[in-house]
Design an enzyme around this catalytic site. Sequence first.
Site, PDB file in Angstrom:
ATOM      1  N   THR A   1      36.288  36.285  45.872  1.00  0.00           N
ATOM      2  CA  THR A   1      36.963  34.961  46.836  1.00  0.00           C
ATOM      3  C   THR A   1      35.380  34.578  47.291  1.00  0.00           C
ATOM      4  O   THR A   1      35.531  33.478  47.623  1.00  0.00           O
ATOM      5  CB  THR A   1      37.359  35.636  47.663  1.00  0.00           C
ATOM      6  OG1 THR A   1      37.314  36.392  48.085  1.00  0.00           O
ATOM      7  CG2 THR A   1      38.587  35.732  46.787  1.00  0.00           C
TER       8      THR A   1
ATOM      9  N   ARG B   1      46.349  37.435  44.202  1.00  0.00           N
ATOM     10  CA  ARG B   1      47.532  37.773  45.611  1.00  0.00           C
ATOM     11  C   ARG B   1      47.623  36.533  46.643  1.00  0.00           C
ATOM     12  O   ARG B   1      48.103  37.158  47.707  1.00  0.00           O
ATOM     13  CB  ARG B   1      48.145  39.201  45.757  1.00  0.00           C
ATOM     14  CG  ARG B   1      48.580  39.237  44.078  1.00  0.00           C
ATOM     15  CD  ARG B   1      48.505  40.457  44.108  1.00  0.00           C
ATOM     16  NE  ARG B   1      49.233  40.889  42.392  1.00  0.00           N
ATOM     17  CZ  ARG B   1      48.232  41.325  41.237  1.00  0.00           C
ATOM     18  NH1 ARG B   1      47.372  41.228  41.502  1.00  0.00           N
ATOM     19  NH2 ARG B   1      49.060  41.217  40.486  1.00  0.00           N
TER      20      ARG B   1
ATOM     21  N   ILE C   1      36.614  38.367  35.733  1.00  0.00           N
ATOM     22  CA  ILE C   1      36.018  38.245  33.930  1.00  0.00           C
ATOM     23  C   ILE C   1      35.529  36.985  34.550  1.00  0.00           C
ATOM     24  O   ILE C   1      34.602  36.215  33.768  1.00  0.00           O
ATOM     25  CB  ILE C   1      37.248  37.715  33.584  1.00  0.00           C
ATOM     26  CG1 ILE C   1      38.592  36.849  34.886  1.00  0.00           C
ATOM     27  CG2 ILE C   1      38.723  38.486  33.475  1.00  0.00           C
ATOM     28  CD1 ILE C   1      39.336  35.525  33.878  1.00  0.00           C
TER      29      ILE C   1
ATOM     30  N   HIS D   1      38.864  43.936  31.924  1.00  0.00           N
ATOM     31  CA  HIS D   1      39.997  43.384  32.023  1.00  0.00           C
ATOM     32  C   HIS D   1      38.951  42.008  30.973  1.00  0.00           C
ATOM     33  O   HIS D   1      39.436  40.651  30.734  1.00  0.00           O
ATOM     34  CB  HIS D   1      40.895  42.159  33.158  1.00  0.00           C
ATOM     35  CG  HIS D   1      41.569  43.346  33.454  1.00  0.00           C
ATOM     36  ND1 HIS D   1      41.586  43.576  34.902  1.00  0.00           N
ATOM     37  CD2 HIS D   1      41.915  44.368  33.130  1.00  0.00           C
ATOM     38  CE1 HIS D   1      43.065  44.650  35.292  1.00  0.00           C
ATOM     39  NE2 HIS D   1      42.371  45.444  33.622  1.00  0.00           N
TER      40      HIS D   1
ATOM     41  N   CYS E   1      40.447  36.628  13.002  1.00  0.00           N
ATOM     42  CA  CYS E   1      39.141  37.255  12.697  1.00  0.00           C
ATOM     43  C   CYS E   1      38.460  38.226  13.521  1.00  0.00           C
ATOM     44  O   CYS E   1      37.764  38.556  13.179  1.00  0.00           O
ATOM     45  CB  CYS E   1      38.509  36.088  11.388  1.00  0.00           C
ATOM     46  SG  CYS E   1      37.766  34.700  12.705  1.00  0.00           S
TER      47      CYS E   1
ATOM     48  N   CYS F   1      38.681  30.396  10.328  1.00  0.00           N
ATOM     49  CA  CYS F   1      40.550  31.000   9.194  1.00  0.00           C
ATOM     50  C   CYS F   1      41.329  30.236  10.267  1.00  0.00           C
ATOM     51  O   CYS F   1      42.689  30.703   8.985  1.00  0.00           O
ATOM     52  CB  CYS F   1      40.423  32.684   9.729  1.00  0.00           C
ATOM     53  SG  CYS F   1      41.245  32.815  11.799  1.00  0.00           S
TER      54      CYS F   1
ATOM     55  N   SER G   1      43.663  44.914  45.688  1.00  0.00           N
ATOM     56  CA  SER G   1      44.764  44.684  45.595  1.00  0.00           C
ATOM     57  C   SER G   1      45.590  46.482  45.277  1.00  0.00           C
ATOM     58  O   SER G   1      46.593  46.860  45.392  1.00  0.00           O
ATOM     59  CB  SER G   1      45.991  44.300  45.341  1.00  0.00           C
ATOM     60  OG  SER G   1      45.816  43.705  44.050  1.00  0.00           O
TER      61      SER G   1
HETATM   62  P1  NAD Z   1      44.305  41.084  43.478  1.00  0.00           P
HETATM   63  O1  NAD Z   1      44.226  39.785  43.579  1.00  0.00           O
HETATM   64  O2  NAD Z   1      45.508  41.378  43.226  1.00  0.00           O
HETATM   65  O3  NAD Z   1      44.073  41.006  45.056  1.00  0.00           O
HETATM   66  C1  NAD Z   1      42.179  40.520  45.602  1.00  0.00           C
HETATM   67  C2  NAD Z   1      42.616  41.774  47.172  1.00  0.00           C
HETATM   68  O4  NAD Z   1      41.204  41.101  47.150  1.00  0.00           O
HETATM   69  C3  NAD Z   1      43.623  41.128  47.588  1.00  0.00           C
HETATM   70  O5  NAD Z   1      44.365  42.696  48.330  1.00  0.00           O
HETATM   71  C4  NAD Z   1      42.968  40.401  49.095  1.00  0.00           C
HETATM   72  O6  NAD Z   1      42.841  41.483  50.684  1.00  0.00           O
HETATM   73  C5  NAD Z   1      41.603  40.988  49.284  1.00  0.00           C
HETATM   74  N1  NAD Z   1      40.600  40.151  49.052  1.00  0.00           N
HETATM   75  C6  NAD Z   1      40.296  38.712  49.223  1.00  0.00           C
HETATM   76  N2  NAD Z   1      38.856  38.754  49.121  1.00  0.00           N
HETATM   77  C7  NAD Z   1      38.251  39.461  49.650  1.00  0.00           C
HETATM   78  C8  NAD Z   1      37.370  39.511  50.861  1.00  0.00           C
HETATM   79  N3  NAD Z   1      36.331  38.288  50.952  1.00  0.00           N
HETATM   80  N4  NAD Z   1      36.484  40.397  50.665  1.00  0.00           N
HETATM   81  C9  NAD Z   1      37.602  41.956  50.819  1.00  0.00           C
HETATM   82  N5  NAD Z   1      38.443  41.882  50.336  1.00  0.00           N
HETATM   83  C10 NAD Z   1      39.370  40.830  49.804  1.00  0.00           C
HETATM   84  O7  NAD Z   1      42.357  40.928  42.434  1.00  0.00           O
HETATM   85  P2  NAD Z   1      42.965  42.255  41.854  1.00  0.00           P
HETATM   86  O8  NAD Z   1      43.432  43.824  42.262  1.00  0.00           O
HETATM   87  O9  NAD Z   1      41.585  41.909  41.302  1.00  0.00           O
HETATM   88  O10 NAD Z   1      43.509  42.527  40.462  1.00  0.00           O
HETATM   89  C11 NAD Z   1      44.305  41.369  39.861  1.00  0.00           C
HETATM   90  C12 NAD Z   1      43.932  40.997  38.893  1.00  0.00           C
HETATM   91  O11 NAD Z   1      43.313  39.674  39.202  1.00  0.00           O
HETATM   92  C13 NAD Z   1      42.689  41.678  38.101  1.00  0.00           C
HETATM   93  O12 NAD Z   1      43.201  42.115  36.710  1.00  0.00           O
HETATM   94  C14 NAD Z   1      41.386  40.165  37.732  1.00  0.00           C
HETATM   95  O13 NAD Z   1      40.833  40.448  36.234  1.00  0.00           O
HETATM   96  C15 NAD Z   1      42.169  39.105  37.929  1.00  0.00           C
HETATM   97  N6  NAD Z   1      41.431  38.426  38.688  1.00  0.00           N
HETATM   98  C16 NAD Z   1      40.218  37.988  38.433  1.00  0.00           C
HETATM   99  C17 NAD Z   1      39.376  37.326  39.014  1.00  0.00           C
HETATM  100  C18 NAD Z   1      38.078  36.913  38.815  1.00  0.00           C
HETATM  101  O14 NAD Z   1      37.246  37.202  38.044  1.00  0.00           O
HETATM  102  N7  NAD Z   1      37.082  36.227  39.419  1.00  0.00           N
HETATM  103  C19 NAD Z   1      40.053  36.247  39.560  1.00  0.00           C
HETATM  104  C20 NAD Z   1      41.750  36.175  39.645  1.00  0.00           C
HETATM  105  C21 NAD Z   1      41.787  37.474  38.924  1.00  0.00           C
END
Ligand code: NAD
Length: 256
Positions: free
Chosen positions: A28, A36, A105, A123, A134, A159, A198
């Site tokens: 992030t 979330r 990802i 993932h 294919c 394909c 999370s």
């Molecule tokens: P999630 O969105 O469920 O949870 C993210 C967690 O990170 C939250 O609990 C939040 O409190 C915490 N968070 C947010 N910013 C933060 C920071 N700067 N420092 C510390 N904590 C922070 O994400 P998840 O558990 O990875 O699961 C969700 C799915 O989302 C995964 O399968 C993933 O593949 C996918 N996803 C990936 C990306 C990416 O590749 N960057 C982005 C969105 C979703």
Amino acid sequence: MEEGIRQVAQWIIHAKKTVIFAGAGLSTESGIPDFRSPGGVWEKYNPEDFYFQNFIASEASREKYWRMATEMYGPIKKAQPNPAHLAIAELERMAKLDCVITQNIDGLHHKAGNSEEKIIELHGTATYVTCLNCKKRYDRDEIQERLRRGAKVPYCDDCGGPLKPATISFGQSMPERETEEAYQRSSACDLFIVIGSSLVVQPAASMPLVAKRSRAKLVIINRDPTPYDEMADLVIHGQAGPIMAGILNDVKKDLS
Ligand code: NAD
């Protein structure tokens, strides 16, 4: 928090095998929204629109999926690794990292400098596209260009099968080799550090449990509480970037 940072650094220095387990919260601070958090992807879209079954079922769903995927790819393409990604890459250079198991990802561990064999992408990745029929692989930017020129859903040149980013959607099978390796590494490590997850998406979220049951120390670094906080040996609530930079700093100080 300072004490927690010092403790994790000590554990890394003395661990034989440190596994990092990364979630969307790690990225992030690089400008990629997680799912979330407030302002995250689930505030804009219905999770059902990401279900694999829907993608397979209809042209209309595929079109919707590609619209969302295109919007999410913008920040991913622009993103640069933040101090947390860079700290993980530096731990590898210092021979202090067994591997990073990532749910992300976005390809930022590669961009940060971790080597291919240290990264387990549970993932998949948004950085390329595959034909579901294919398995032919396409460069992501090439496919985005087709969409920009008006295609609503891209199909395979060879394909005619539907193309999809090489990510694992809800309801899609997990990649076998990566999942197996992630379980194996989780059970063989002595330190398991969760960063920015999370811990609610299964089966990925069972990895900390596997590590803990195999007697590894469990550390959780996350902004918000997770369902596993109570069983962790140490929890640090806060921003991944500054926390990981602090940990790296302490590891370096002690090893120099
Ligand atoms: P999630 O969105 O469920 O949870 C993210 C967690 O990170 C939250 O609990 C939040 O409190 C915490 N968070 C947010 N910013 C933060 C920071 N700067 N420092 C510390 N904590 C922070 O994400 P998840 O558990 O990875 O699961 C969700 C799915 O989302 C995964 O399968 C993933 O593949 C996918 N996803 C990936 C990306 C990416 O590749 N960057 C982005 C969105 C979703």
